[in-house]
Design a protein around this motif. Sequence first.
Motif, mmCIF file in Angstrom:
data_model
loop_
_atom_site.group_PDB
_atom_site.id
_atom_site.type_symbol
_atom_site.label_atom_id
_atom_site.label_comp_id
_atom_site.label_asym_id
_atom_site.label_seq_id
_atom_site.Cartn_x
_atom_site.Cartn_y
_atom_site.Cartn_z
ATOM 1 N N GLU A 242 0.810 -1.223 0.000
ATOM 2 C CA GLU A 242 0.000 0.000 0.000
ATOM 3 C C GLU A 242 0.844 1.274 0.000
ATOM 4 O O GLU A 242 0.339 2.358 -0.328
ATOM 5 N N ARG A 248 -2.149 -2.507 -6.136
ATOM 6 C CA ARG A 248 -3.545 -2.820 -5.857
ATOM 7 C C ARG A 248 -3.603 -4.092 -5.007
ATOM 8 O O ARG A 248 -2.680 -4.915 -5.033
ATOM 9 N N ASP A 249 -4.657 -4.262 -4.269
ATOM 10 C CA ASP A 249 -4.798 -5.429 -3.386
ATOM 11 C C ASP A 249 -4.555 -6.727 -4.146
ATOM 12 O O ASP A 249 -5.061 -6.919 -5.265
ATOM 13 N N ASP A 251 -2.020 -7.814 -5.606
ATOM 14 C CA ASP A 251 -1.178 -7.714 -6.798
ATOM 15 C C ASP A 251 -0.006 -8.690 -6.732
ATOM 16 O O ASP A 251 0.532 -8.978 -5.656
ATOM 17 N N ASP A 313 0.312 5.947 -11.401
ATOM 18 C CA ASP A 313 -1.035 5.767 -10.847
ATOM 19 C C ASP A 313 -1.961 6.881 -11.312
ATOM 20 O O ASP A 313 -3.127 6.638 -11.665
#
Length: 572
Positions: A242, A248-249, A251, A313
Amino acid sequence: MLVNPGGPGGSGVTIAMALGKSIQTVVGPHQDVIGFDPRGIGATTPRADCFSYPADGGDGEDDHVRGQFHRTLWGNAGRQIGLVNSSSVALQKLDTRARVQAKLCAEKDSLKGSDSIFRHLSTPTVARDMLSIVDAWDEWTAALPSESAPGKLSATDDKLRPDPSKGPISLDTKSKLVYWGFSYGTLLGATFAAMFPDRVGRLILDGVVDADHYVSPLWSESIRDADAVSRSFSRYCHGAAESCALYRDNDTVADIEERFELIRTSIMDHPITLIDPISKMPIVISYSDIRLVLFVCLYAPTQTFPIVAMILDSLYRGSDAVVGQIFGWPPDLELQPFCGPPPPPSLYPNEAQAAIMCSDKRYELNETIPNLHRLFEKLETESSWADVWMTLMIGCDGWQISAVDPPMRWDSNPANTSKPIKTSFPVLFISNTADPVTPLYAGVKMAQKFVDAGLIEQKSEGHCSLAAVSQCTMKKIRAYIEKGEVPPAPVRGGKGRELIDGKWDRCEADEWPFHPYESDTWLAAKGEVGVDDVESMDALRDMQKKFYRQATFLGQIGGLNMGKINDFVLQT
């Protein structure tokens, strides 16, 4: 201790003013830190300036304001071409620009004849200047009381003396050069050591340039490790989770790489357009511009990879806000306000970088377009960053001015022999495991050109040891300066290009991307350490921030500089 930040084209005066106190904290208070602007650079006159001419066309002072206006127009026009592979005609256009700029510099050179600065700013000439600084320093300090003279330890400095069991060694550096050079500054230091081997006191060469390839037409071997640095981004981002804006979660590393590829494809198909909020100037940001930014960021991954993640991002989410803050109003135009007095000439950009690099070439670059295409195709097989490097290196094609001091012949050193050069004190080389422009193998190779030279490999990514602070590296530097302790000479592990699996000293870094050095966290992890170590580590961090803010290496081809990126780093 003389210092040079590299470039070529970097101001040693600026670095000494910005980093002097911190350098003293790292190397010891016995060293006075001296910065000098080499010929054609910064405050040294005459300047290596191809664009400025006297306002009246006569023999008066050059009009730097008008010259900078012309330089800015010329640079912005070139930016529209992009990198050498941005179109089918980009390489030809860039080559044409290189040749006509060489013609401009030759015309300026012809006005001055034998007194032209362009004939007298090559690296061997500046090495002679360094010797004159040492001699002037000796002359001045000879008049000082003996107990206050620099370069020699007093009787009360027992703690700084070397271990007698390791053999006798003189710490007296009177009439000798004490020097810390970064990047191109290592080439300058190595040249000094080759020309004046008996005048070497202490030489730290940090971020080592391969002299053999520097004097070649394209200096192509320099980026052999650039891909290792850029590939590490996804790995570090994944490890930071994070803390990395592009993560991203759930990943995987491959997910992050795929996300980046989608962004790359999007920018190639649809350049970014925005309006600068301050100037209201329309700005177009191409894929070539983004490539330049990303390459500059490889110089200091610990500082810049979090910013790379923010840029990517932002673009992935369809926003250009972050990119706009970095590109914005061209920094060159900020130099000259529309109202108010102009700044001093020393603050204006110049052509010193190209003039020095082109003057130093033992083997000139003067190729046809088909041959340039073939050279580029070969370079592409060695690095994915060939487009950026070729765009920079093509700048010497058609250079017409010969240096008074001929270029060094490193492949058979000045004595015309392949034997290593014996210096009055061993040289210390420092290389990172993965450096985008001065690879580790260059440090190993150059160390073997000098008798008993030591090598430290700092296990980090980025350009020069300041890319990541390291207590281990810091202590070895200080021991070299104050106690005369030289790391062992490197032992090669293979032949040809296999120069990176041998034996030499290696140092772990105390920070890495998304895990920056912070004194409190570092102390907690290290346990008990001395106050001097904490102060030295904090000084290294200060050197790091200020050093990369002054970096100039790519500033003249991208319409941006490391300072603008680093300003954004500090703001965020």
